[in-house]
Scaffold this active site. Structure first.
Site: not given
Length: 277
Positions: A112, A176, A218
């Site tokens: 990430d 995300k 996400k």
């Protein structure tokens, strides 16, 4: 998949649990904390049936320990995610790439990476794109790159849409919302913009011989109850269809929500006790 809106609360809680990226990113974790997080990756009912989270998201130094603990428990399918260029989203591409390479070497299944959102806010679109491209290349085959946009710091819907498009163009496997380290994290409004960007990416495949690369979503930060989780699950189903409601395309970045999900699964949550809905 069954329409999530028609599921019982327990069915919804099972689904939400399976989408969790259980997260511990305080930077003061100990080995004992990681062992505890690994233990929470699974829930077992009275009949011995189990549900496991999709992934754990932890700092790179804990990846080997977590993998060993999970494998000892037979939780081979729980993936390991970590963070790079975190949490400030710096503009140094070399540092982000080196951190990503190190994370892969430590055993990350997913990385990430924080988009250089401050550079984007200042009008620089080139650095964010090149950083995502370089980190995707560093991931190689088989390792997901999830790009954190830090939507709470992007002041307009246009910036969120632009960040989403840049991340997707750069090769993101997921986009995300947030690091969880700023005042405003995941919101339904930001989710709507990001999901529309994913839908636009999908639509490009209708005029191509081969399908376009899948991109997942996400939300992270502020997801504390089943109702919070279902807000995002329903949004994904509404915008992208039921096929997008699966761990390969949807994650919930949270840890505190696990307590509420377990209370629903065990029938001890307040809503169930008062009759449900």
């Amino acid at each position: 998949m069954t329409d999530v809106a028609t599921m019982t609360r327990q069915q919804q809680a099972r689904l939400a649990f399976s989408l969790l990226d259980l997260t511990s990113l305080t930077d003061i974790e100990t080995s004992a904390d990681i062992e505890d997080l690994c233990a929470k990756a699974e829930w077992r009912d009275a009949d011995g049936n189990t549900i496991h989270a999709a992934a754990l998201c932890i700092f790179p130094r804990f990846l080997p320990l977590a993998r060993r603990i999970l494998d000892d428990k037979g939780l081979y399918h729980v993936r390991l995610a970590t963070v790079t260029n975190f949490p400030h989203g710096g503009s140094d591409i070399n540092i982000a790439v080196k951190e990503t390479l190190a994370s892969v070497a430590y055993g990350a299944d997913e990385v990430d990476v924080v988009l250089p959102y401050k550079a984007l806010i200042s009008g620089d679109t080139d650095t964010p794109l090149r950083l995502v491209q370089a980190c995707k290349a560093a991931c190689g085959n088989g390792v997901f790159l999830k790009v954190i946009l830090e939507t709470g710091e992007l002041s307009t819907p246009e910036l969120i849409a632009q960040a989403s498009a840049i991340a997707i163009a750069g090769g993101a496997d997921f986009i995300k919302t947030s690091t969880g380290k700023v005042t405003t994290n995941a919101t339904p409004e930001a989710a709507d913009i990001m999901l529309r960007a994913i839908a636009e990416h999908r639509a490009k495949g209708t005029n191509q011989a081969a399908p376009v690369r899948p991109v997942g979503f996400k939300p992270a930060g502020g997801i504390r109850t089943l109702e919070d989780a279902m807000t995002y699950i329903k949004a994904v189903q509404s915008t992208l269809g039921p096929d997008a409601v699966q761990p390969s395309l949807l994650r919930l970045g949270a840890s505190s929500v696990r307590t509420n999900l377990v209370s629903v699964l065990e029938g001890t949550d307040e809503v169930t006790q008062s009759g449900g809905y």
